[in-house]
Design an enzyme around this catalytic site. Structure first.
Site, short mmCIF file in Angstrom:
data_model
loop_
_atom_site.label_atom_id
_atom_site.label_comp_id
_atom_site.label_asym_id
_atom_site.label_seq_id
_atom_site.Cartn_x
_atom_site.Cartn_y
_atom_site.Cartn_z
N LYS A 184 -33.76 15.89 -53.72
CA LYS A 184 -33.06 17.13 -54.01
C LYS A 184 -31.82 17.25 -53.15
CE LYS A 184 -32.72 21.10 -52.48
NZ LYS A 184 -31.29 21.26 -52.90
N GLU A 258 -35.90 16.80 -40.02
CA GLU A 258 -34.74 16.31 -39.25
C GLU A 258 -33.75 17.47 -39.25
OE1 GLU A 258 -35.21 12.00 -38.49
OE2 GLU A 258 -33.86 13.54 -37.79
N CYS A 293 -24.98 16.47 -37.78
CA CYS A 293 -26.04 16.83 -36.84
C CYS A 293 -25.83 16.09 -35.53
CB CYS A 293 -27.38 16.45 -37.43
SG CYS A 293 -27.46 14.70 -37.78
N GLU A 394 -25.35 25.94 -33.22
CA GLU A 394 -24.75 24.79 -33.89
C GLU A 394 -23.64 25.31 -34.79
OE1 GLU A 394 -26.93 22.87 -37.13
OE2 GLU A 394 -26.37 20.96 -36.24
#
Ligand code: TXE
Length: 490
Positions: A184, A258, A293, A394
């Site tokens: 997906k 993750e 990331c 982040e």
């Protein structure tokens, strides 16, 4: 119509769902205007999967997985090697589609597909070498056998910034372990993943072994809630991960994650400062415009070399060309969407208003010929308060903070002062120090004097709120195997 790879399809944007080897629009699917971030203009009207298409995909995957496991193991291995070759032959096409996906500059776009190829080839080699074991059991002369079996159908949810990276990290080991995969991708980056699904069909994988269902949160939620999934692998942000874990809990479906990062980049006085400046620019604001990331968003520089480093670092950023992602000279592309751009500019404004740090460069939207796209200047804050939002959240944009440190213990304390623990970078020529600091850092992946170049041989993943999954190595394969112990009375 069975999906086939059309001639010269480098810029033919696939817009439908791929289920059972066929292009599908579906009864519960919706359409979505995909925006190209470099211009702010729609580049395709795509189909987003709904619950009916998820159901159809799980049924197709279940059937294909039985066919996959009925093949001789050597045939499965060879088909995966053929898939690696097919991805290799389509690196340019997949690279260009990644640009249409989220405007990653062409100088790095093919790298995602190259990573996918390397992981598919690595795990193809594991197909006929993944053994179980037998073990002596106490008290009896029984035979005890430990087997590693596939889950059956696994759901792999990809973030918008790396669908082809997720193909390598998660789809490849899932297939090698004997599973079928429902991939997906995000609605923000459907094209490269759909073309990969088509390449799977052409390479000889059973139709339905890899189904590709671009969708937004709604379709994602339907997939996670489906009782037919044996396991889910989720790559994305922590907020969404909590929603995924909550939904999956209803069926007790196991989930590997993750997640995000806020990685430290520690530059000691004995570092090669030219290399450190280039690495800090690329691993920081420039690489994917900081939308990774692995972004080294917290830079810590030892007092003695702070001024010299800053001068070189800012010079590298100032020289970076900003513009059309299809231009091979361009180093900085746009961020992925208008909401992302506004979120990032808002964080910058808050930091300036709140005096969380000193703006050393950037901080504005890029105008001129980039004015219609979602471009933000490479942005650096200095003297940043280590508990401010600038240093703790982040940002997922071309924004980094630079902070001085005095000695090794202070650098380690600053680096570990984060809820995240995905990557950490250390620049030093002192070997004992490199090992000492790596051991002390609370991160799943530590990079010494180099950028994060994820390879299939080394397991990649996070500590703390950066997730629990591992991709690469035997650990990456075991994510998609469940263990059965059989004891036979002799
Ligand atoms: O994530 P989101 P994005 C992380 C990166 C950042 C995030 C950015 O650090 O935090 O990913 O990617 C789907 N149920 N990583 O914005 O919003 C959504 O459609 C099920 C870490 O895409 O979390 C998308 O496909 N699915 C990584 C996917 O979840 C749902 C490397 C992720 O969406 C859903 C790259 C729901 N309720 C990025 N809501 C690493 N650690 O390697 C959304 N989705």
């Amino acid at each position: 119509m069975t999906a086939v790879i059309g001639p010269d399809n480098a810029d033919v944007l696939p817009t439908e769902l791929l289920i059972g080897g066929d292009w599908v629009t579906g009864s519960s699917a919706v359409t979505y205007d995909h925006i190209y971030p470099a211009t702010g203009e729609p580049n395709a009207k795509i189909t987003l999967a709904g619950p009916d298409e998820v159901d159809q995909a799980v049924a197709s995957a279940r059937e294909a997985q039985r066919e996959w496991m009925s093949l001789p193991i050597g045939r499965r291995r060879d088909i995966m090697f053929d898939l690696a070759d097919a991805v290799h032959d389509n690196i340019d096409t997949l690279g260009r589609l990644s640009i249409h996906d989220f405007a990653v500059p062409i100088r790095t776009a093919p790298g995602h597909a190259m990573l996918a190829e390397s992981f598919i080839r690595y795990y193809a080699g594991h197909v006929d070498k993944a053994h179980g074991q037998n073990s002596e059991v106490s008290g009896k002369h029984d035979l005890n056998i430990v087997d590693r079996e596939p889950y059956g159908v696994v759901g792999v949810i990809a973030p918008w910034n790396g669908p082809m990276v997720v193909v390598g990290l998660n789809v490849a080991p899932a297939l090698a372990a004997g599973n079928a995969v429902i991939l997906k991708p995000s609605e923000l980056s459907p094209f490269s993943a759909l073309r990969f699904g088509e390449i799977c069909v052409a390479a000889g994988l059973p139709p339905g072994l890899v189904n590709v269902l671009p969708s937004d949160a709604t379709g994602g939620r339907s997939l996670v809630a489906h009782p037919g999934l044996g396991k889910i692998h989720f790559t994305g942000g922590g907020v969404t991960a909590r929603q995924v874990l909550t939904t999956a809990a209803a069926n007790l479906t196991p989930v590997a994650t993750e997640l995000g990062g806020k990685s430290a980049n520690i530059i000691f006085a004995d570092a090669d400062l030219d290399q450190a400046a280039i690495l800090s620019a690329w691993q920081g604001p420039l690489g994917q415009s900081g939308q990774s990331c692995a972004c080294a968003s917290r830079i810590f520089v030892q007092d003695e070399v702070y001024d010299e480093f800053m001068q070189r670092f800012l010079a590298v950023l100032a020289a970076a060309k900003i513009g059309d992602p299809f231009d091979p000279e361009v180093m900085l592309g746009p961020v992925v969407s208008e909401p992302a751009m506004n979120r990032i500019l808002g964080l910058i404004d808050n930091a300036v208003q709140g005096k969380h740090g000193t703006l050393a460069t950037g901080g504005q939207r890029v105008g001129g010929e980039c004015g219609d796209g979602y471009y933000i200047q490479p942005t650096v804050f200095t003297d940043v308060e280590n508990r401010s939002p600038l240093a703790t959240t982040e940002i997922f944009g071309p924004v980094v903070s630079v902070t001085r440190f005095h000695d090794e213990s202070e650098a380690i304390a600053l680096a570990n002062d984060s809820d995240y623990g995905l990557n950490a970078y250390v620049q030093t020529m002192n070997l004992p120090r490199a090992h000492r600091v790596s051991r002390a850092l609370q991160s799943g992946s530590v990079w010494i004097n180099r950028n994060s170049d994820i390879s299939p041989q080394g397991p990649y993943g996070g500590f703390k709120q950066s997730g629990s999954g591992r991709a690469g190595g035997i650990e990456g394969l075991q994510e998609f195997q469940q263990i059965k112990n059989t004891r036979i009375g002799l």
